[in-house]
Write a protein that holds these residues in place. Structure first.
Motif, PDB file in Angstrom:
ATOM      1  N   GLU A  12       1.310  -1.107  -0.280  1.00 43.67           N
ATOM      2  CA  GLU A  12       0.232   0.104   0.362  1.00 43.67           C
ATOM      3  C   GLU A  12       0.929   1.381   0.354  1.00 43.67           C
ATOM      4  O   GLU A  12       1.756   1.743   0.852  1.00 43.67           O
ATOM      5  N   PRO A  13       0.998   2.273  -0.490  1.00 49.63           N
ATOM      6  CA  PRO A  13       1.459   3.609  -0.783  1.00 49.63           C
ATOM      7  C   PRO A  13       1.077   3.905   0.781  1.00 49.63           C
ATOM      8  O   PRO A  13      -0.374   3.972   0.557  1.00 49.63           O
ATOM      9  N   THR A  15       1.655   8.120   2.770  1.00 48.72           N
ATOM     10  CA  THR A  15       2.450   8.912   2.921  1.00 48.72           C
ATOM     11  C   THR A  15       2.949   9.188   4.092  1.00 48.72           C
ATOM     12  O   THR A  15       2.352   8.475   5.134  1.00 48.72           O
ATOM     13  N   LEU A  16       4.188   9.572   4.197  1.00 46.44           N
ATOM     14  CA  LEU A  16       5.296   9.671   5.445  1.00 46.44           C
ATOM     15  C   LEU A  16       4.559  10.578   5.843  1.00 46.44           C
ATOM     16  O   LEU A  16       3.983  12.267   6.260  1.00 46.44           O
ATOM     17  N   PRO A  17       4.783  10.596   7.781  1.00 49.98           N
ATOM     18  CA  PRO A  17       3.929  12.104   8.288  1.00 49.98           C
ATOM     19  C   PRO A  17       4.714  12.539   8.455  1.00 49.98           C
ATOM     20  O   PRO A  17       6.449  12.942   8.259  1.00 49.98           O
ATOM     21  N   GLY A  18       3.125  13.485   8.376  1.00 49.44           N
ATOM     22  CA  GLY A  18       3.873  15.374   8.560  1.00 49.44           C
ATOM     23  C   GLY A  18       4.110  15.548   6.261  1.00 49.44           C
ATOM     24  O   GLY A  18       4.764  16.761   6.953  1.00 49.44           O
ATOM     25  N   GLN A  19       4.199  14.863   5.492  1.00 49.53           N
ATOM     26  CA  GLN A  19       3.965  15.100   4.508  1.00 49.53           C
ATOM     27  C   GLN A  19       2.441  14.899   4.115  1.00 49.53           C
ATOM     28  O   GLN A  19       0.814  14.493   4.503  1.00 49.53           O
ATOM     29  N   THR A  20       2.164  14.952   2.467  1.00 48.65           N
ATOM     30  CA  THR A  20       0.582  15.541   1.963  1.00 48.65           C
ATOM     31  C   THR A  20       1.307  14.621   1.122  1.00 48.65           C
ATOM     32  O   THR A  20       2.288  14.168   0.303  1.00 48.65           O
ATOM     33  N   GLN A  21      -0.337  13.620  -0.038  1.00 49.64           N
ATOM     34  CA  GLN A  21      -0.411  13.073  -1.112  1.00 49.64           C
ATOM     35  C   GLN A  21       0.643  14.100  -2.962  1.00 49.64           C
ATOM     36  O   GLN A  21       1.220  13.274  -3.223  1.00 49.64           O
ATOM     37  N   SER A  22       0.665  15.427  -1.940  1.00 48.13           N
ATOM     38  CA  SER A  22       1.072  16.122  -3.587  1.00 48.13           C
ATOM     39  C   SER A  22       2.100  16.287  -3.507  1.00 48.13           C
ATOM     40  O   SER A  22       2.746  17.136  -3.809  1.00 48.13           O
ATOM     41  N   THR A  23       2.883  16.212  -3.042  1.00 46.32           N
ATOM     42  CA  THR A  23       4.148  16.280  -2.135  1.00 46.32           C
ATOM     43  C   THR A  23       4.929  14.905  -2.588  1.00 46.32           C
ATOM     44  O   THR A  23       5.309  13.546  -2.347  1.00 46.32           O
ATOM     45  N   PRO A  24       6.114  15.635  -3.935  1.00 48.93           N
ATOM     46  CA  PRO A  24       6.707  14.333  -4.604  1.00 48.93           C
ATOM     47  C   PRO A  24       7.140  13.144  -3.585  1.00 48.93           C
ATOM     48  O   PRO A  24       8.104  14.320  -3.111  1.00 48.93           O
ATOM     49  N   GLY A  25       7.647  12.923  -3.821  1.00 42.61           N
ATOM     50  CA  GLY A  25       8.951  11.705  -2.792  1.00 42.61           C
ATOM     51  C   GLY A  25       8.864  10.982  -1.462  1.00 42.61           C
ATOM     52  O   GLY A  25       9.505  10.792  -1.167  1.00 42.61           O
ATOM     53  N   VAL A  26       7.732  11.094  -0.954  1.00 43.69           N
ATOM     54  CA  VAL A  26       7.056  10.749   0.445  1.00 43.69           C
ATOM     55  C   VAL A  26       6.457   9.778   0.534  1.00 43.69           C
ATOM     56  O   VAL A  26       6.130   9.683   1.346  1.00 43.69           O
ATOM     57  N   SER A  27       6.000   9.106  -0.701  1.00 38.24           N
ATOM     58  CA  SER A  27       5.273   8.019  -0.336  1.00 38.24           C
ATOM     59  C   SER A  27       6.087   6.955  -0.443  1.00 38.24           C
ATOM     60  O   SER A  27       7.214   6.890  -1.206  1.00 38.24           O
ATOM     61  N   ILE A  28       5.854   5.808   0.495  1.00 37.78           N
ATOM     62  CA  ILE A  28       6.699   4.880   0.328  1.00 37.78           C
ATOM     63  C   ILE A  28       5.151   3.441   0.458  1.00 37.78           C
ATOM     64  O   ILE A  28       4.599   3.212   0.977  1.00 37.78           O
ATOM     65  N   LEU A  29       6.029   2.162  -0.116  1.00 35.51           N
ATOM     66  CA  LEU A  29       4.828   1.041  -0.057  1.00 35.51           C
ATOM     67  C   LEU A  29       5.536   0.364   1.270  1.00 35.51           C
ATOM     68  O   LEU A  29       6.435  -0.023   1.510  1.00 35.51           O
ATOM     69  N   ARG A  30       3.719   0.103   1.926  1.00 38.51           N
ATOM     70  CA  ARG A  30       4.145  -1.178   2.821  1.00 38.51           C
ATOM     71  C   ARG A  30       3.217  -2.138   3.092  1.00 38.51           C
ATOM     72  O   ARG A  30       2.402  -1.791   2.206  1.00 38.51           O
ATOM     73  N   LEU A  31       3.680  -3.859   3.702  1.00 42.84           N
ATOM     74  CA  LEU A  31       2.730  -4.259   3.844  1.00 42.84           C
ATOM     75  C   LEU A  31       1.207  -3.720   3.909  1.00 42.84           C
ATOM     76  O   LEU A  31       1.573  -3.404   5.274  1.00 42.84           O
ATOM     77  N   ALA A  32      -0.356  -4.436   3.380  1.00 41.33           N
ATOM     78  CA  ALA A  32      -1.195  -4.606   4.361  1.00 41.33           C
ATOM     79  C   ALA A  32      -1.926  -5.902   3.794  1.00 41.33           C
ATOM     80  O   ALA A  32      -1.903  -6.155   3.071  1.00 41.33           O
ATOM     81  N   LEU A  33      -3.145  -6.094   5.621  1.00 40.32           N
ATOM     82  CA  LEU A  33      -3.718  -7.512   4.789  1.00 40.32           C
ATOM     83  C   LEU A  33      -5.000  -6.822   5.497  1.00 40.32           C
ATOM     84  O   LEU A  33      -4.847  -6.429   6.175  1.00 40.32           O
ATOM     85  N   VAL A  34      -5.993  -7.451   4.523  1.00 40.61           N
ATOM     86  CA  VAL A  34      -7.082  -6.862   4.419  1.00 40.61           C
ATOM     87  C   VAL A  34      -8.150  -8.500   4.483  1.00 40.61           C
ATOM     88  O   VAL A  34      -7.282  -9.222   4.253  1.00 40.61           O
ATOM     89  N   ASP A  35      -8.951  -8.546   5.491  1.00 44.40           N
ATOM     90  CA  ASP A  35      -9.795  -9.883   4.970  1.00 44.40           C
ATOM     91  C   ASP A  35     -10.991 -10.025   3.819  1.00 44.40           C
ATOM     92  O   ASP A  35     -10.911  -8.529   3.477  1.00 44.40           O
ATOM     93  N   GLY A  36     -11.356 -10.695   3.445  1.00 43.05           N
ATOM     94  CA  GLY A  36     -12.676 -10.788   2.814  1.00 43.05           C
ATOM     95  C   GLY A  36     -13.254  -9.566   2.443  1.00 43.05           C
ATOM     96  O   GLY A  36     -13.504  -9.573   1.075  1.00 43.05           O
ATOM     97  N   ASN A  37     -13.978  -9.014   3.861  1.00 43.66           N
ATOM     98  CA  ASN A  37     -14.239  -8.148   3.208  1.00 43.66           C
ATOM     99  C   ASN A  37     -13.708  -6.637   3.209  1.00 43.66           C
ATOM    100  O   ASN A  37     -14.739  -5.119   3.814  1.00 43.66           O
ATOM    101  N   GLY A  38     -12.830  -6.699   3.476  1.00 46.59           N
ATOM    102  CA  GLY A  38     -12.072  -5.101   3.480  1.00 46.59           C
ATOM    103  C   GLY A  38     -11.574  -4.603   4.675  1.00 46.59           C
ATOM    104  O   GLY A  38     -11.264  -3.370   5.017  1.00 46.59           O
ATOM    105  N   GLN A  39     -11.661  -5.303   5.429  1.00 43.99           N
ATOM    106  CA  GLN A  39     -11.409  -5.209   7.161  1.00 43.99           C
ATOM    107  C   GLN A  39      -9.410  -5.374   6.936  1.00 43.99           C
ATOM    108  O   GLN A  39      -9.375  -6.111   6.813  1.00 43.99           O
TER     109      GLN A  39
END
Length: 131
Positions: A12-13, A15-39
């Motif tokens: 999941e992309p 955004t690093l703390p204190g930044q916004t999605q519109s600021t270039p170069g601050v997004s990271i990819l981290r592992l996320a897990l959800v169940d079949g209902n999207g929880q």
């Protein structure tokens, strides 16, 4: 999807703390897990970055092999067991001669992961995860 088709693991992309999605170069990819209902599952999973990464579920559905392949740094393979006390275990770093990781899968018994790589000496590497 996990082997039981009850959990989705994805990178999941974020955004690093204190930044916004519109600021270039601050997004990271981290592992996320959800169940079949999207929880979201394991919301307190520590942040671990997986730039240019990809994932593969273990056959038993308890672990995920995750590749981190940053453009300007050493690539690595991690084993993630989300419910464990220490969920991230680095399996290996690749030498700088590895130009690109091509894919990852588990052996049918879940004792090892196989990584495809692009290197002059070899293209397929087997890592034992039982040690």
């Amino acid at each position: 999807w996990s082997p039981k088709a009850d959990v989705i693991a994805y990178l999941e992309p974020t955004t690093l703390p204190g930044q916004t999605q519109s600021t270039p170069g601050v997004s990271i990819l981290r592992l996320a897990l959800v169940d079949g209902n999207g929880q979201r599952l394991y919301p307190d999973l520590p942040n671990q970055q997986f730039p240019n990464g990809f994932l593969a579920w273990s056959p038993d559905g308890k672990r995920v092999a995750a590749v981190s392949a940053p453009a300007a740094a050493v690539s690595s393979v991690w084993i993630v067991e989300p419910g464990a006390r220490e969920p991230y275990k680095k399996l290996a770093d690749f030498p700088s001669t590895v130009q690109w990781l091509k894919g990852i899968t588990w052996t049918p018994d879940g004792s090892a992961v196989i990584v495809g790589q692009q290197e002059a000496m070899s293209d397929i590497v087997l890592f034992d995860v039982t040690r």
